[in-house]
Design a protein around this motif. Structure first.
Motif, PDB file in Angstrom:
ATOM      1  N   PHE A  48      10.817   2.825  -4.208  1.00 36.61           N
ATOM      2  CA  PHE A  48      10.317   3.432  -3.086  1.00 36.61           C
ATOM      3  C   PHE A  48      11.077   4.666  -2.621  1.00 36.61           C
ATOM      4  CE2 PHE A  48      10.387  -1.173  -2.912  1.00 36.61           C
ATOM      5  CZ  PHE A  48       9.149  -1.584  -2.185  1.00 36.61           C
ATOM      6  N   THR A  49      10.450   5.302  -2.056  1.00 34.75           N
ATOM      7  CA  THR A  49      10.948   6.455  -1.228  1.00 34.75           C
ATOM      8  C   THR A  49      11.457   5.964   0.187  1.00 34.75           C
ATOM      9  OG1 THR A  49       9.282   7.997  -2.033  1.00 34.75           O
ATOM     10  CG2 THR A  49      10.537   8.812   0.000  1.00 34.75           C
ATOM     11  N   TYR A  95       8.311   3.303   1.293  1.00 31.44           N
ATOM     12  CA  TYR A  95       7.144   3.829   0.890  1.00 31.44           C
ATOM     13  C   TYR A  95       7.230   3.677  -0.758  1.00 31.44           C
ATOM     14  CZ  TYR A  95       7.113   6.050   5.562  1.00 31.44           C
ATOM     15  OH  TYR A  95       7.283   6.087   6.892  1.00 31.44           O
ATOM     16  N   ASN A  98       0.851  -1.079  -0.069  1.00 29.71           N
ATOM     17  CA  ASN A  98      -0.054  -0.110  -0.176  1.00 29.71           C
ATOM     18  C   ASN A  98       1.052   1.193   0.108  1.00 29.71           C
ATOM     19  OD1 ASN A  98      -1.828   1.951   0.515  1.00 29.71           O
ATOM     20  ND2 ASN A  98      -2.982   0.942   2.040  1.00 29.71           N
ATOM     21  N   PRO A  99       0.729   2.195  -0.971  1.00 32.75           N
ATOM     22  CA  PRO A  99       1.538   3.461  -1.036  1.00 32.75           C
ATOM     23  C   PRO A  99       1.495   4.178   0.054  1.00 32.75           C
ATOM     24  CG  PRO A  99       0.486   2.839  -3.289  1.00 32.75           C
ATOM     25  CD  PRO A  99      -0.170   1.989  -2.124  1.00 32.75           C
ATOM     26  N   THR A 100       0.214   4.198   0.895  1.00 34.07           N
ATOM     27  CA  THR A 100       0.306   5.151   1.938  1.00 34.07           C
ATOM     28  C   THR A 100       0.548   4.530   3.303  1.00 34.07           C
ATOM     29  OG1 THR A 100      -1.926   4.213   2.495  1.00 34.07           O
ATOM     30  CG2 THR A 100      -1.750   6.037   1.036  1.00 34.07           C
ATOM     31  N   GLU A 101       1.450   3.266   3.391  1.00 40.29           N
ATOM     32  CA  GLU A 101       1.854   2.577   4.307  1.00 40.29           C
ATOM     33  C   GLU A 101       3.343   2.568   4.201  1.00 40.29           C
ATOM     34  OE1 GLU A 101      -0.438  -0.732   5.573  1.00 40.29           O
ATOM     35  OE2 GLU A 101      -2.426   0.309   5.442  1.00 40.29           O
ATOM     36  N   LYS A 102       4.006   2.187   5.303  1.00 42.12           N
ATOM     37  CA  LYS A 102       5.517   1.820   5.335  1.00 42.12           C
ATOM     38  C   LYS A 102       5.553   0.385   5.403  1.00 42.12           C
ATOM     39  CE  LYS A 102       6.589   2.671  10.041  1.00 42.12           C
ATOM     40  NZ  LYS A 102       7.402   3.339  10.859  1.00 42.12           N
ATOM     41  N   ASP A 153      12.377   2.391   6.126  1.00 39.92           N
ATOM     42  CA  ASP A 153      11.232   2.335   5.993  1.00 39.92           C
ATOM     43  C   ASP A 153      10.691   2.540   4.405  1.00 39.92           C
ATOM     44  OD1 ASP A 153      10.602   2.089   8.560  1.00 39.92           O
ATOM     45  OD2 ASP A 153      10.489   4.305   9.285  1.00 39.92           O
TER      46      ASP A 153
END
Length: 130
Positions: free
Chosen positions: A123-124, A79, A62-66, A77
């Motif tokens: 990822f970020t 993202y 999920n892009p909104t979760e790490k 972490d």
């Protein structure tokens, strides 16, 4: 990965693009042969029962979760930059986990840099010492 503290062998990162019926996948594989672990050695470790034979894949992250990810003393972490990103990996067997714990390991700076570069494509990342 995540809350699971067991050791794993990350094999690739996948990014699915497009609608379900016209889905394309971009995939980055990690080449362990340059780190003295060719695919033939992975097969031998599987035959010896140290690595489980099935390559697994995470659910789309999920892009909104790490996603927590660690390598030796570094904790990342992650993202996802886009939807549809997942990781493929092999799990160590219980015996493989125990042996890995007893033997220990040393970080490989070259591998760590390559892993970081591959992760940055998808990822970020924020990182910290454990």
């Amino acid at each position: 990965m995540g809350n699971d503290k067991n050791k794993k062998l990350l094999t690739s990162i996948k990014q699915r693009k497009g609608s379900f019926s016209l889905q394309r996948t971009h995939q980055s594989h990690i080449d362990y042969s340059q780190y003295q672990l060719p695919y033939s050695s992975i097969l031998i470790l599987t035959e010896l029962g140290l690595i489980l034979s099935t390559e697994l894949e995470t659910n789309a992250i999920n892009p909104t979760e790490k996603l927590k990810f660690s390598y030796h003393q570094l904790a990342y972490d992650l993202y996802p930059i886009r939807k549809g990103c997942s990781l493929t990996y092999y799990r160590l067997s219980p015996i493989g986990q125990e042996l890995a714990h007893l033997i220990g390991s040393q970080p490989n700076d070259t591998y760590q840099e390559e892993l970081y570069e591959v992760l940055l494509k998808y990822f970020t990342i924020s990182s910290k010492e454990k």
